[in-house]
Design a protein around this motif. Structure first.
Motif, mmCIF file in Angstrom:
data_model
loop_
_atom_site.group_PDB
_atom_site.id
_atom_site.type_symbol
_atom_site.label_atom_id
_atom_site.label_comp_id
_atom_site.label_asym_id
_atom_site.label_seq_id
_atom_site.Cartn_x
_atom_site.Cartn_y
_atom_site.Cartn_z
ATOM 1 N N UNK A 38 26.863 54.235 1.019
ATOM 2 C CA UNK A 38 27.933 53.651 0.223
ATOM 3 C C UNK A 38 27.911 52.130 0.400
ATOM 4 N N UNK A 39 28.222 51.388 -0.659
ATOM 5 C CA UNK A 39 28.247 49.931 -0.599
ATOM 6 C C UNK A 39 29.643 49.437 -0.959
ATOM 7 N N UNK A 40 30.138 48.502 -0.169
ATOM 8 C CA UNK A 40 31.448 47.900 -0.417
ATOM 9 C C UNK A 40 31.346 46.389 -0.291
ATOM 10 N N UNK A 97 38.309 43.896 3.463
ATOM 11 C CA UNK A 97 39.506 43.193 3.927
ATOM 12 C C UNK A 97 40.780 43.865 3.442
ATOM 13 N N UNK A 98 40.762 44.343 2.206
ATOM 14 C CA UNK A 98 41.960 44.933 1.597
ATOM 15 C C UNK A 98 42.159 46.407 1.952
ATOM 16 N N UNK A 99 41.046 47.124 2.165
ATOM 17 C CA UNK A 99 41.134 48.577 2.319
ATOM 18 C C UNK A 99 40.387 49.085 3.545
ATOM 19 N N UNK A 109 28.182 46.713 3.868
ATOM 20 C CA UNK A 109 29.113 45.675 3.444
ATOM 21 C C UNK A 109 28.303 44.502 2.913
ATOM 22 N N UNK A 110 28.627 44.092 1.681
ATOM 23 C CA UNK A 110 27.934 42.948 1.084
ATOM 24 C C UNK A 110 28.874 41.747 1.060
ATOM 25 N N UNK A 133 25.528 42.277 4.479
ATOM 26 C CA UNK A 133 26.014 41.481 5.602
ATOM 27 C C UNK A 133 26.204 42.329 6.859
ATOM 28 N N UNK A 134 26.608 43.589 6.675
ATOM 29 C CA UNK A 134 26.852 44.466 7.825
ATOM 30 C C UNK A 134 26.756 45.910 7.363
ATOM 31 N N UNK A 135 26.660 46.790 8.343
ATOM 32 C CA UNK A 135 26.610 48.215 8.045
ATOM 33 C C UNK A 135 27.524 48.933 9.034
#
Length: 85
Positions: free
Chosen positions: A2-4, A10-12, A29-30, A36-38
């Protein structure tokens, strides 16, 4: 996987973490486009660390064999005798 977006994180964050724990699917996480992170489940991370440790041990053993730094069983027993008493 999944990609977010980082802004979505930050919001969810609570929702994303709940979904991660439920599905066990890693979350990428992009930030401004590139990854940027996983995020992965803690149990999955511990399992990966354990597997990595085992593979590193195997690699060290193979390197030792290739460098011909091995001992026969008798030599090993002799060298380890002080710890075997």
């Amino acid at each position: 996987m999944k990609t977010e977006l980082v802004t979505t994180l930050k919001r969810q964050a609570t929702k994303i973490l709940a979904e991660l724990h439920e599905s066990k699917e890693p979350v990428l996480i992009t930030e401004h486009g590139p990854p940027s992170a996983c995020f992965i489940d803690v149990k999955d991370y511990a399992l990966m660390q354990s597997r990595t440790s085992i593979l590193e041990g195997i690699a060290r053993g193979e390197k030792t064999i290739f460098e011909n730094r091995t001992f026969s069983q008798a030599e090993a027993i002799d060298k380890m005798s002080k710890w075997l008493e």
